[in-house]
Scaffold this active site. Sequence first.
Site, mmCIF file in Angstrom:
data_model
loop_
_atom_site.group_PDB
_atom_site.id
_atom_site.type_symbol
_atom_site.label_atom_id
_atom_site.label_comp_id
_atom_site.label_asym_id
_atom_site.label_seq_id
_atom_site.Cartn_x
_atom_site.Cartn_y
_atom_site.Cartn_z
ATOM 1 N N ARG A 229 0.816 -1.231 0.000
ATOM 2 C CA ARG A 229 0.000 0.000 0.000
ATOM 3 C C ARG A 229 0.845 1.275 0.000
ATOM 4 N NH1 ARG A 229 -3.048 -2.847 3.847
ATOM 5 N NH2 ARG A 229 -4.861 -3.804 2.880
ATOM 6 N N LYS B 167 2.896 11.923 -9.791
ATOM 7 C CA LYS B 167 1.965 11.222 -10.685
ATOM 8 C C LYS B 167 2.723 10.037 -11.263
ATOM 9 C CE LYS B 167 -0.667 13.530 -13.624
ATOM 10 N NZ LYS B 167 -1.144 14.622 -14.517
ATOM 11 N N GLU C 70 9.670 19.894 -22.313
ATOM 12 C CA GLU C 70 8.847 20.003 -21.094
ATOM 13 C C GLU C 70 9.218 21.262 -20.289
ATOM 14 O OE1 GLU C 70 6.191 18.440 -20.276
ATOM 15 O OE2 GLU C 70 6.282 16.285 -20.688
ATOM 16 N N LYS D 58 7.099 23.739 -11.260
ATOM 17 C CA LYS D 58 6.190 22.587 -11.155
ATOM 18 C C LYS D 58 5.699 22.401 -9.720
ATOM 19 C CE LYS D 58 5.144 17.945 -12.628
ATOM 20 N NZ LYS D 58 5.474 16.748 -13.387
ATOM 21 N N GLU E 234 -5.095 17.068 -8.147
ATOM 22 C CA GLU E 234 -5.834 17.415 -9.354
ATOM 23 C C GLU E 234 -7.348 17.410 -9.173
ATOM 24 O OE1 GLU E 234 -4.198 15.062 -12.566
ATOM 25 O OE2 GLU E 234 -2.427 16.337 -12.592
ATOM 26 N N ARG F 192 -8.710 21.944 -14.487
ATOM 27 C CA ARG F 192 -8.003 22.911 -15.331
ATOM 28 C C ARG F 192 -6.523 22.862 -14.978
ATOM 29 N NH1 ARG F 192 -10.472 28.070 -13.632
ATOM 30 N NH2 ARG F 192 -10.277 26.971 -11.656
ATOM 31 N N ASN G 112 -0.838 20.395 -18.474
ATOM 32 C CA ASN G 112 -1.202 19.496 -19.573
ATOM 33 C C ASN G 112 -1.039 20.134 -20.946
ATOM 34 O OD1 ASN G 112 -1.756 17.351 -18.017
ATOM 35 N ND2 ASN G 112 -3.977 17.424 -18.232
ATOM 36 N N HIS H 137 -0.283 18.228 -24.205
ATOM 37 C CA HIS H 137 -0.490 16.799 -23.968
ATOM 38 C C HIS H 137 -1.825 16.269 -24.513
ATOM 39 C CE1 HIS H 137 2.928 17.529 -21.457
ATOM 40 N NE2 HIS H 137 3.022 16.266 -21.105
ATOM 41 N N HIS I 107 -0.309 13.145 -26.143
ATOM 42 C CA HIS I 107 -0.539 11.757 -25.708
ATOM 43 C C HIS I 107 -1.139 10.890 -26.820
ATOM 44 C CE1 HIS I 107 -0.349 12.384 -21.038
ATOM 45 N NE2 HIS I 107 0.828 12.236 -21.589
ATOM 46 N N HIS J 11 8.334 11.171 -25.806
ATOM 47 C CA HIS J 11 7.273 11.935 -25.146
ATOM 48 C C HIS J 11 7.456 13.439 -25.390
ATOM 49 C CE1 HIS J 11 4.268 13.064 -22.231
ATOM 50 N NE2 HIS J 11 5.153 13.831 -21.620
#
Length: 395
Positions: free
Chosen positions: A142, A164, A206, A249, A259, A263, A267, A270, A274, A287
């Site tokens: 966990r 993330k 990025e 960031k 999140e 908005r 992203n 992306h 993606h 990427h």
Amino acid sequence: MATSPAVEPLRIRDAIALPPARTTVTAQARRSDRYTVHVVAGMRELHERLGELLDGVSVAVITDETVRELYGAQLVRGLQAAGIDPLVRSVPAGERSKSLDQAIALWDWLAGSELARRDVVLAFGGGVVADLGGWVASGYMRGVPYINLPTTLLAQVDGALGGKVAVNHPLAKNLLGAFHQPVAVVANVSFLRTTSNRHLRAGLAEAIKKAIIASPQYLEFIEDNVDALLVARDDEILERLVISAAAIKTELIGRDPYEADLRRPLNFGHTIGHPLETVTGYGPLLHGEAVAVGMVVESRIAAARGLLDEATLERIVGLLRRCRLPAEACDLAVAIDVEAVLDAMEKVRLIRAGSLRFVLPVAPGETVIADDVTEQEIRDALAASGLGIAHAARQ
Ligand SMILES: NC(=O)c1ccc[n+]([C@@H]2O[C@H](COP(=O)([O-])OP(=O)(O)OC[C@H]3O[C@@H](n4cnc5c(N)ncnc54)[C@H](O)[C@@H]3O)[C@@H](O)[C@H]2O)c1
Ligand SMILES: [Zn+2]
């Protein structure tokens, strides 16, 4: 003779009044995570930081084969000098290792080890290892603590920050994931000496994204230092690039770490990027390259709506070109099937309860989030970037 410490009873019995029937009970769970991002230049400094961070714990290192070959022995020696004998496991290099199969193999490996709940996983590699290692850490018992040691520019300016974590599903990128914050990040810019030019540029995409959404000052810094970053690979300039990306960031994530708000300016690039990765099978397009094309297409949508002026659009495209990042279809080494891109976006729309959000730039440091972009607007912006008709792959 040593006396045993007094045993404090844990007294709960007076705290709970039994509720009457047919009431509701409210459960509460709050958590707050805090971690430090260290940017260093050299193995010695990296080992010093790790020595401070890993006091008296066992360590399992998750890495990829390329990074293990280049730096595995040095890392293990440094940890051993700090009294830690780490377990090490590597996955094949590349995006395809961000898979459920690899995660299961890593869980099998951890289950066969003696790593305990408070021991630490080190995710040592690029963004793939950060996402995969972080996700494995999030699921094991966990959630065991993990530290990110990013070795690519993309991971240093983005992937290793923010908690993330995910693996890909054939239907959509990062579909199987979680939020699990690292307990620390140590980015050593001297690792970047061995990354390919292509990966260095992809990482810069990025950073450029962050500049466009959040910081005119950062945008100027990048514009002024393209050669120092990409040609000279100047450690000092790279350190500033990475620590500034971390500042931007962490500020954006600190406002909304899980999140709740849909908005999300991070992203930018992306929503298109993606699906480009999905339709090309998570391989031929890096990427950062997909994000670069995505930023151009999304900026064109903004310009067509009159949100972004032509000069700023040209500034964005010009910077990407100076960095030799792809800005349109003919810059890509793979053919893109536009209908497949639109289908992949449709799948994401369904997964996201019917709405597809676009981050549209207005000016450096300013964006609007739109969930009403039409298929025609997307088609027009794709076409303006050469993605309207099938084209031959360029090498
Ligand atoms: N979680 C997030 O917030 C987040 C953000 C951005 C990107 N990402 C993810 O990051 C991934 C891309 O990361 P990436 O571009 O770092 O890819 P990557 O991890 O595949 O690394 C790129 C290549 O460089 C090699 N490499 C790594 N370090 C090296 C070094 N120092 N010297 C030489 N070679 C080295 C790797 O073995 C690999 O072949 C994507 O899956 C993307 O979705 C996640
Ligand atoms: Zn990204």
